[in-house]
Write an enzyme that holds these catalytic residues in place. Structure first.
Site, PDB file in Angstrom:
ATOM      1  N   SER A 155      25.138  63.081  39.641  1.00 29.96           N
ATOM      2  CA  SER A 155      24.069  61.893  39.141  1.00 29.96           C
ATOM      3  C   SER A 155      24.620  61.304  37.981  1.00 29.96           C
ATOM      4  CB  SER A 155      22.714  62.652  39.015  1.00 29.96           C
ATOM      5  OG  SER A 155      23.071  63.888  38.056  1.00 29.96           O
ATOM      6  N   GLY A 156      25.700  62.109  37.297  1.00 26.67           N
ATOM      7  CA  GLY A 156      25.811  61.601  36.000  1.00 26.67           C
ATOM      8  C   GLY A 156      25.060  62.230  34.736  1.00 26.67           C
ATOM      9  N   ASP A 179      13.476  64.947  24.529  1.00 21.37           N
ATOM     10  CA  ASP A 179      12.050  64.703  24.374  1.00 21.37           C
ATOM     11  C   ASP A 179      12.028  63.287  23.580  1.00 21.37           C
ATOM     12  OD1 ASP A 179      11.319  67.123  25.131  1.00 21.37           O
ATOM     13  OD2 ASP A 179      11.317  67.821  23.134  1.00 21.37           O
ATOM     14  N   SER A 204      18.409  61.327  34.192  1.00 21.10           N
ATOM     15  CA  SER A 204      19.799  60.819  34.658  1.00 21.10           C
ATOM     16  C   SER A 204      19.776  60.022  35.892  1.00 21.10           C
ATOM     17  CB  SER A 204      20.751  61.885  34.705  1.00 21.10           C
ATOM     18  OG  SER A 204      20.676  62.735  33.706  1.00 21.10           O
ATOM     19  N   HIS A 224      51.668  29.555  61.799  1.00 20.59           N
ATOM     20  CA  HIS A 224      52.263  30.474  62.413  1.00 20.59           C
ATOM     21  C   HIS A 224      53.664  30.730  61.769  1.00 20.59           C
ATOM     22  CE1 HIS A 224      49.447  30.455  66.029  1.00 20.59           C
ATOM     23  NE2 HIS A 224      49.316  29.192  65.570  1.00 20.59           N
ATOM     24  N   SER A 284      67.192  42.188  39.079  1.00 20.81           N
ATOM     25  CA  SER A 284      67.858  43.114  39.779  1.00 20.81           C
ATOM     26  C   SER A 284      68.726  43.906  38.777  1.00 20.81           C
ATOM     27  CB  SER A 284      68.723  42.596  40.797  1.00 20.81           C
ATOM     28  OG  SER A 284      69.656  43.667  41.193  1.00 20.81           O
ATOM     29  N   LYS A 344      69.969  37.387  39.771  1.00 22.56           N
ATOM     30  CA  LYS A 344      68.940  37.424  40.670  1.00 22.56           C
ATOM     31  C   LYS A 344      67.371  37.437  39.786  1.00 22.56           C
ATOM     32  CE  LYS A 344      67.494  39.494  44.730  1.00 22.56           C
ATOM     33  NZ  LYS A 344      66.175  39.489  44.928  1.00 22.56           N
ATOM     34  N   VAL A 345      66.477  36.749  40.222  1.00 23.53           N
ATOM     35  CA  VAL A 345      65.057  36.338  39.688  1.00 23.53           C
ATOM     36  C   VAL A 345      64.068  36.536  40.717  1.00 23.53           C
ATOM     37  CG1 VAL A 345      63.539  34.817  38.626  1.00 23.53           C
ATOM     38  CG2 VAL A 345      65.995  34.893  37.648  1.00 23.53           C
ATOM     39  N   ASN A 346      63.361  37.321  40.647  1.00 25.87           N
ATOM     40  CA  ASN A 346      62.251  37.690  41.789  1.00 25.87           C
ATOM     41  C   ASN A 346      60.862  37.038  41.228  1.00 25.87           C
ATOM     42  OD1 ASN A 346      64.173  39.057  43.084  1.00 25.87           O
ATOM     43  ND2 ASN A 346      63.681  41.017  42.128  1.00 25.87           N
ATOM     44  N   GLU A 364      54.182  39.918  42.799  1.00 28.95           N
ATOM     45  CA  GLU A 364      54.222  41.347  43.109  1.00 28.95           C
ATOM     46  C   GLU A 364      53.294  41.977  42.470  1.00 28.95           C
ATOM     47  OE1 GLU A 364      58.407  42.321  42.777  1.00 28.95           O
ATOM     48  OE2 GLU A 364      58.999  40.872  44.142  1.00 28.95           O
TER      49      GLU A 364
END
Length: 464
Positions: free
Chosen positions: A99-100, A132, A140, A188, A318, A324-326, A331
């Protein structure tokens, strides 16, 4: 470390002398050592609780439920919570009572001790009492879902909406800039009739607009607050107008149209509104997943892929392949989308586990929702800044693919019929010839007829 003695209904507890929390917070710290800092109660919940306690004190003051001096001190202390001045005094984790209650009491104790201090009284004196006074007219069971809904609604507006709107604006600008670049369409994962690069990128903007619109619609459910329902929804120990006033004060403070839920029994027992919001956040993540995948397909290569767009080269791709460049931003974005899917499942499953008058999975729902919102906002901002704004067309590759596209033959359907057009396509593919060469060799069209009918831009915009 120096300590002071705090007391609750179970007895005395040693609390660090420099902390505003009290006995119940200390017990929770000792009893729920689960997850550590990674699963600390989100600070957005604490700030929303500060707003709630401030609104509650204002309501109780207006209703004559609290002495003015104490109400004013609570309001000041609660405002310090809202402003983040007391962040170090909220150490509890998500995995506590469902209930927190421990977090509600953490807030009550911190505000009570700080308010007592403001009035010249020592910490632990309970001159301002956590139950009080600070928790007057509350439980809560109704405060945690109220704080949860306020926090999520504010976070959507603070971080996620601006991030997505920024990416939409980038895509709209690119769509206008690239509207005259005709390219191969694909269905497709196979060649289809032409479109423009502007149409392709414009569809991304539209998909995000639709997802954002749906999320804004679902956000409206969060405006219905449980406050005033107290323990089970009846409103026991709360003034009849208390919930209505608190909701009004929260609306004033946040600028969002919060109001009391029409049925506060339901507002305590289930949190379908948050499940709906997370479903819409998941749909937004799905849109971003699709867009991200389109980008990495279109940028694939540089020689053995599609390679129709250039994206920024931000870092080496890499540790073994030089140069190499990705598509790293894609990602990161799509991994965040996967995480959002998981958080959506956590929220929806937790929502299904309510029993009778109370759902006791509230903290984990709040954590999952806020984490998803913040992660997605960060990922969208990063993707926009480090990739989307730098998208450029590879005109040479686009033209190469367009000229070889056998689906241009679709333009011939009305002139020579589907079967003859298909025969041209098959001949062109089999003999590695252009459509024009195949059509002329089959004798179905003259060169002038072919050039007049097969116009890529006309295919991309047939009704322009």
């Amino acid at each position: 470390m120096e300590y002071r003695i705090e007391r609750d209904t179970m007895g005395e507890v040693k609390v660090p002398a420099d902390k505003y929390w009290g006995a119940q917070t200390q017990r929770s710290l000792e009893n729920f050592k689960i997850g550590g800092e990674r699963f600390r109660m989100p600070i957005q919940i604490i700030r929303a609780y500060g707003m709630l306690k401030k609104a509650a004190a204002r309501a109780n003051l207006e209703l004559g439920e609290l002495p003015e001096e104490i109400a004013r001190a609570i309001i000041q202390a609660a405002e310090e919570v809202v402003q983040g001045k007391l962040d170090d005094h909220f150490p509890l984790v998500v995995f506590q009572t469902g209930s927190g209650t421990q977090t509600n009491m953490n807030v009550n104790e911190v505000i009570a001790n700080r308010a007592s201090e403001l009035l010249g009284k020592p910490l632990g004196s309970k001159h301002v009492h956590p139950n009080d006074h600070v928790n007057r007219g509350q439980s809560s069971n109704d405060t945690f879902p109220t704080a949860m809904y306020v926090a999520v609604a504010l976070e959507l507006n603070r971080v996620l909406y601006p991030a997505v709107e920024g990416l939409i604006a980038t895509f709209q600008e690119k769509a206008r800039a690239f509207d005259s670049i005709v390219k191969v369409g694909r269905t497709h994962l196979m060649d289809a009739v032409p479109i423009t690069l502007g149409q392709e990128i414009g569809s991304w903007a539209a998909q995000l607009e639709y997802a954002l619109s749906a999320l804004r619609e679902m956000e409206k459910g969060l405006y219905r607050l449980a406050i005033g329902g107290t323990a089970v929804g009846t409103g026991l120990n709360a003034h009849p107008r208390f919930g209505e006033l608190v909701a009004r004060y929260l609306a004033e403070e946040t600028g969002l149209p919060f109001r009391v839920a029409e049925n506060r029994f339901a507002a305590l027992a289930a949190h379908d509104e948050l499940t709906n919001v997370m479903g819409a956040v998941r749909t937004l993540a799905a849109a971003l997943m699709k867009i991200g995948n389109d980008v990495r397909w279109l940028a694939s290569g540089p020689y053995a892929g599609i390679g129709e767009i250039f994206i920024p080269a931000n870092e080496p791709g890499s540790s073994i392949m030089p140069g190499k460049v990705n598509p790293t931003q894609v990602e990161a974005l799509t991994m965040v989308a996967v995480r959002v899917y998981g958080n959506d499942l956590a929220v929806s499953f937790a929502d299904s586990q309510g029993n009778f008058q109370l759902n006791v999975y509230k903290p984990v729902m709040a954590h999952a929702a806020l984490e998803a919102i913040d992660l997605l906002a960060d990922a969208v901002n990063s993707f926009n800044e480090h990739l989307a704004v730098g998208i450029e067309p590879n005109l040479e590759r686009i033209q190469e693919h367009l000229e070889k596209n056998p689906m241009l033959a679709t333009a011939l359907n009305k002139a020579i019929g589907y079967d003859k057009a298909a025969e041209i396509v098959k001949k062109a593919i089999k003999e590695k010839k252009t459509l024009k060469q195949a059509a002329l060799e089959l004798g179905y069209l003259t060169e002038e007829e072919f050039d007049r009918i097969v116009v890529p831009m006309r295919l991309a915009k047939p009704h322009a």
